[in-house]
Design an enzyme around this catalytic site. Structure first.
Site, PDB file in Angstrom:
ATOM      1  N   GLY A  43      51.543  44.435  43.309  1.00  0.00           N
ATOM      2  CA  GLY A  43      52.379  43.968  44.906  1.00  0.00           C
ATOM      3  C   GLY A  43      51.063  44.735  45.717  1.00  0.00           C
ATOM      4  CB  SER A 110      46.825  43.682  40.702  1.00  0.00           C
ATOM      5  OG  SER A 110      46.672  42.872  41.925  1.00  0.00           O
ATOM      6  CD1 TRP A 111      50.717  48.395  44.774  1.00  0.00           C
ATOM      7  CD2 TRP A 111      48.949  49.085  45.760  1.00  0.00           C
ATOM      8  NE1 TRP A 111      50.965  49.504  45.043  1.00  0.00           N
ATOM      9  CE2 TRP A 111      50.149  49.615  45.603  1.00  0.00           C
ATOM     10  CE3 TRP A 111      48.155  48.710  46.767  1.00  0.00           C
ATOM     11  CZ2 TRP A 111      49.789  50.530  47.273  1.00  0.00           C
ATOM     12  CZ3 TRP A 111      48.177  49.508  47.609  1.00  0.00           C
ATOM     13  CH2 TRP A 111      49.280  50.575  47.558  1.00  0.00           C
ATOM     14  CG  ASP A 267      41.412  38.175  38.985  1.00  0.00           C
ATOM     15  OD1 ASP A 267      42.117  37.334  40.179  1.00  0.00           O
ATOM     16  OD2 ASP A 267      42.294  39.521  38.820  1.00  0.00           O
ATOM     17  CG  HIS A 295      45.571  38.576  39.304  1.00  0.00           C
ATOM     18  ND1 HIS A 295      44.368  39.652  39.390  1.00  0.00           N
ATOM     19  CD2 HIS A 295      46.520  38.759  39.085  1.00  0.00           C
ATOM     20  CE1 HIS A 295      45.320  40.446  39.842  1.00  0.00           C
ATOM     21  NE2 HIS A 295      46.509  40.078  40.357  1.00  0.00           N
TER      22      HIS A 295
HETATM   23  N1  STX Z   1      47.948  41.246  45.311  1.00  0.00           N
HETATM   24  C1  STX Z   1      47.827  41.603  44.191  1.00  0.00           C
HETATM   25  C2  STX Z   1      48.847  42.185  42.974  1.00  0.00           C
HETATM   26  O1  STX Z   1      48.540  43.342  42.597  1.00  0.00           O
HETATM   27  C3  STX Z   1      47.448  40.767  46.569  1.00  0.00           C
HETATM   28  C4  STX Z   1      49.398  41.508  42.228  1.00  0.00           C
HETATM   29  N2  STX Z   1      49.340  39.775  42.349  1.00  0.00           N
HETATM   30  N3  STX Z   1      49.833  39.327  41.650  1.00  0.00           N
HETATM   31  C5  STX Z   1      51.344  40.828  41.794  1.00  0.00           C
HETATM   32  O2  STX Z   1      50.887  41.465  41.986  1.00  0.00           O
HETATM   33  C6  STX Z   1      52.148  40.245  41.335  1.00  0.00           C
HETATM   34  C7  STX Z   1      52.503  39.166  39.877  1.00  0.00           C
HETATM   35  C8  STX Z   1      53.564  41.254  41.284  1.00  0.00           C
HETATM   36  C9  STX Z   1      52.544  38.901  42.238  1.00  0.00           C
END
Ligand code: STX
Length: 316
Positions: A43, A110-111, A267, A295
């Site tokens: 997120g 990701s986050w 990604d 991603h």
């Molecule tokens: N947000 C990157 C991230 O953490 C910019 C992320 N990308 N997709 C997600 O989180 C979900 C699968 C939670 C929608």
């Protein structure tokens, strides 16, 4: 190809008050006597999914997972007060102490990779290893790429739907325009913008578009937590003191921490350059660039490399 471990229920779940405002939902799965690992979800604002428990051998790992402030079963939902990177780092540390864990492995995509790095540079002595997926350093250029111009050139169709709620006169700063609407207090405007914001991420996350993921992202509760919390963190530049701070700190503090990055070549949400920059800053890090993945944490090649990595760290 390795696949996820079988579905598993938590052996423990509880709530933890972390501020006058926030209470977190926490769960543990796997082997209570196993080597501990903490899971940081994406997120910010993504929340937990039962799939997150399945990247770890349940015979070897004690898996600790929590819904970050404002997400999932944590309360209050989508609340932005007392909600910053440094609050979440402190929450993880409070949780470690409460569970009586000396040191743990740290896993995040990701986050979740951003938060894992922020936690590790602050509490390096507590971290046995870092496993990062879809590396995100929350730099100005990364935000600009995904929310202003860049990803828009690869997904012009999804982009058209993303910009639709914002009048043309405000499109020079889409993040700012979205943030104002997502926090305006009008439920209809907030809801419409949250859905458009979250759908953009769902539509761009997988190498091969996945309707199921787009539908999940479009649901009201999920979209609201993801969009409001992301926009809040991004207008505040991740609450880092300067652009590029996390990379500089990682270079300075993580030279002795085992680090594996699993990164999809295609990604579009968190492009491979950030993982590459971490590899350049920390030559001991292992970078696994997956040639046929985007991603999402569910991409076949990403799952294979992540499970291989956690299996290896579990053997010590
Ligand atoms: N947000 C990157 C991230 O953490 C910019 C992320 N990308 N997709 C997600 O989180 C979900 C699968 C939670 C929608």
């Amino acid at each position: 190809m390795r696949t996820l471990y079988p579905p598993i229920e938590p052996f423990d779940a509880f709530r933890m008050r972390v501020s006058p405002v926030h209470e977190l939902y926490v769960e543990q799965a796997g082997n209570p006597q196993g080597t501990p690992v903490v899971f940081f979800h994406g997120g910010p604002g993504g929340g937990l999914d039962p799939m997150h428990r399945r990247y770890f051998d349940p015979a070897r790992y004690r898996v600790v997972l929590f819904d970050q402030r404002g997400t999932g079963k944590s309360t209050p939902h989508a609340c932005l007060d007392d909600n910053s990177t440094w609050h979440l780092v402190a929450d993880a540390e409070a949780l470690r102490e409460r569970l009586g864990i000396e040191r743990w492995h740290v896993f995040g995509g990701s986050w979740g990779s951003t938060l894992a790095l922020a936690y590790a540079v602050t509490h390096a002595a507590r971290v046995m290893s870092l496993t990062l997926r879809g590396v995100f350093l929350l730099r100005k250029a990364e935000i600009h790429w995904f929310y202003q111009e860049g990803a828009s050139w690869i997904f012009p169709d999804a982009w058209e739907r993303f910009v639709e709620p914002i009048p043309e006169t405000e499109r020079g700063d889409l993040l700012g325009a979205y943030y104002r609407r997502l926090t305006c207090g009008d439920a209809a405007i907030e809801g419409r913008c949250a859905r458009a914001w979250s759908t953009w991420e769902g539509a761009t996350s997988k190498l091969i578009p996945d309707d199921g993921l787009v539908q999940r992202c479009a649901s009201d509760l999920f979209a609201r937590q993801l969009a409001r919390i992301e926009a809040h963190y991004f207008v505040n530049r991740g609450f880092f003191e300067k652009d590029g701070w996390l990379l500089d700190e990682a270079r300075a503090k993580l030279g002795g921490t085992p680090l594996v990055m699993v990164q999809g070549r295609y990604d579009v949400v968190c492009p491979a350059k950030s993982a590459w920059d971490v590899k350049r800053a920390l030559p001991h890090a292992e970078l696994r660039l997956i040639p046929d993945a985007g991603h999402a944490s569910s991409e076949v090649g990403i799952v294979d490399a992540l499970v291989e990595t956690t299996d290896r760290f579990a053997r010590g």
